[in-house]
Design a protein around this motif. Structure first.
Motif, PDB file in Angstrom:
ATOM      1  N   SER A 105      -6.802  11.763  -4.344  1.00 18.70           N
ATOM      2  CA  SER A 105      -5.595  12.703  -4.924  1.00 18.70           C
ATOM      3  C   SER A 105      -4.288  11.810  -5.006  1.00 18.70           C
ATOM      4  N   GLY A 106      -3.724  11.797  -6.131  1.00 23.74           N
ATOM      5  CA  GLY A 106      -2.298  10.973  -6.250  1.00 23.74           C
ATOM      6  C   GLY A 106      -2.524   9.595  -6.427  1.00 23.74           C
ATOM      7  N   VAL A 107      -3.864   8.887  -6.336  1.00 21.82           N
ATOM      8  CA  VAL A 107      -3.807   7.658  -6.702  1.00 21.82           C
ATOM      9  C   VAL A 107      -4.415   7.266  -8.084  1.00 21.82           C
ATOM     10  N   ALA A 108      -3.852   6.561  -8.873  1.00 20.72           N
ATOM     11  CA  ALA A 108      -4.448   6.182 -10.299  1.00 20.72           C
ATOM     12  C   ALA A 108      -5.283   4.925 -10.062  1.00 20.72           C
ATOM     13  N   GLY A 109      -6.337   4.879 -11.012  1.00 20.84           N
ATOM     14  CA  GLY A 109      -7.178   3.478 -11.139  1.00 20.84           C
ATOM     15  C   GLY A 109      -6.456   2.438 -11.577  1.00 20.84           C
ATOM     16  N   GLN A 176       2.975   6.307  -6.553  1.00 25.68           N
ATOM     17  CA  GLN A 176       1.674   6.166  -7.036  1.00 25.68           C
ATOM     18  C   GLN A 176       1.886   5.891  -8.533  1.00 25.68           C
ATOM     19  N   PRO A 177       0.870   5.159  -9.089  1.00 26.64           N
ATOM     20  CA  PRO A 177       0.862   5.056 -10.604  1.00 26.64           C
ATOM     21  C   PRO A 177       0.910   6.699 -11.036  1.00 26.64           C
ATOM     22  N   GLY A 178       1.655   6.830 -12.329  1.00 27.63           N
ATOM     23  CA  GLY A 178       1.838   8.225 -12.590  1.00 27.63           C
ATOM     24  C   GLY A 178       2.903   8.851 -12.214  1.00 27.63           C
ATOM     25  N   PHE A 224      10.165  12.288  -8.246  1.00 28.01           N
ATOM     26  CA  PHE A 224      10.216  13.575  -8.894  1.00 28.01           C
ATOM     27  C   PHE A 224       8.707  14.389  -8.789  1.00 28.01           C
ATOM     28  N   MET A 225       7.861  13.609  -8.501  1.00 24.26           N
ATOM     29  CA  MET A 225       6.651  14.068  -8.489  1.00 24.26           C
ATOM     30  C   MET A 225       5.832  14.748  -6.929  1.00 24.26           C
ATOM     31  N   ARG A 226       6.820  14.226  -6.062  1.00 22.30           N
ATOM     32  CA  ARG A 226       6.486  14.500  -4.709  1.00 22.30           C
ATOM     33  C   ARG A 226       7.248  15.104  -3.836  1.00 22.30           C
TER      34      ARG A 226
END
Length: 355
Positions: A105-109, A176-178, A224-226
């Motif tokens: 969760s929260g980690v992009a490839g 994290q990416p994203g 702003f995502m966390r």
């Protein structure tokens, strides 16, 4: 005769293995786990080469070759298999790392730093195994690499600092990416990728901002995502002193509820909130609290809210005054209004300035 049969058998085995693995690959695509696709792709790379190398080795053993030629042929074939196995292992490990990062969760490839590190480690191990197979002792090489590594580390301090900063950033999950981030220096945008040297951020203008990992780890940053994507935004407004504040609160709350349920990107379950806070020069100021699902949605939400609130205020007869200041003019002087307390017998404290 036997040598030709061995070579043909190796080629036939390579063809059959490739067909079998292609069939397994189609079945692996139907599963939800990405790991089986990676394993099948790796086997499709190494299995045909191993079959060809085995057929060639059998053919070489059947031919009347000298011991030196036989040894050289075996070494070449062994190196071929080691090379194919190393490439396959690097492919498998990098693919599994990618699969793990995608499942977390929260980690992009797109976080390529871990994939690149694992590829380099596997390729380095395969290179050392190949040298050992050729009879080249790797102990002096490792010693030289240890001594030379110190000099390289001193020469590449900034590069290594960026590398370990990138690993720390991803391991700590602060970025994290994203994610949408804003640095204290003013750069902001969506994190596209974190590699071994730098972090790439895509601004809302669709431009790419490249930030060294070391600088990102040291600077003050807002994510702003966390801890969650949803956030609240504040819109400042004001109404005239002759307004009915109960009516203002009721009308504003209705507009907020309408926007929250009717605009894409808003949070329908957000509870409308209006808070009066200031007696200004010409208005009573208040804050409207809106809920948005993601950072970039706030611009569309504000846009629609201001339009609808302005229209509704006009319909309800609620006035939004323009900033105003009263200046009294007298012959030969300008009277500057100042805040004062009117008491019986007090001196006139009005300041005048000649014009």
């Amino acid at each position: 005769m036997y040598a030709g049969i061995a070579v043909a058998a190796g080629l036939l085995a390579a063809f059959l293995l490739r067909a079998l693995l292609r069939w397994l690959g189609r079945h692996a695509d139907r599963t939800r786990w990405r790991g089986d696709d990676v394993l099948v792709d790796a086997l499709r790379m190494i299995a045909p080469w191993a079959a060809i190398a085995g057929g060639a080795a059998s053919a070489a053993a059947a031919l009347p070759l000298t011991r030196t030629v036989q040894h050289n042929v075996n070494q070449v074939l062994t190196l071929l298999v080691i090379f194919a196995a190393t490439i396959s292992a690097a492919w498998v490990v990098a693919g599994l790392v990618r699969s793990v990062t995608q499942s977390r969760s929260g980690v992009a490839g797109s976080a390529t730093i871990f994939m690149n590190i694992t590829r380099i480690l596997v390729l380095a191990i395969g290179f050392l195994v190949g040298l050992q197979t050729l009879g080249i002792s790797i102990a002096p090489l490792l010693t030289a690499l240890g001594v030379g590594g110190l000099a390289v580390a001193l020469a590449l301090q900034d590069t290594l600092a960026n590398l370990f900063a990138g690993i720390y950033i991803l391991a700590s999950k602060t970025v994290q990416p994203g994610d949408y981030i804003r640095l204290s220096s003013g750069e902001e945008g969506y994190v596209e990728d974190i590699n071994w040297r730098q972090t790439t951020v895509r601004a809302l203008s669709n431009n790419l901002v490249v930030i060294p990992n070391g600088q990102l780890a040291k600077t003050n940053m807002t994510n702003f995502m966390r801890p969650e994507q949803k956030l609240t935004i504040l819109v400042q407004a004001g109404v005239s002193y002759d307004s009915d504040l109960e009516q203002v609160e009721r009308v504003t709350t209705e507009v907020v509820a309408e926007v929250m349920t009717g605009i894409t990107g808003a949070v329908p379950e957000h509870e409308p909130a209006v808070r009066f806070h200031t007696f200004g020069d010409s208005r009573i100021g208040f804050t409207v609290i809106l809920g948005v699902g993601e950072f970039s949605d706030q611009y569309r939400i504000k846009h629609e809210f201001i339009k609808r609130l302005h229209r509704r205020y006009r319909e309800e007869g609620i006035r939004i005054p323009s900033p105003a200041r009263t200046v009294a003019l007298q012959q030969g002087a300008v009277v500057l209004p100042q805040q004062r307390t009117a008491e019986p017998g007090a001196e006139d404290m009005t300041a005048t300035r000649p014009i």
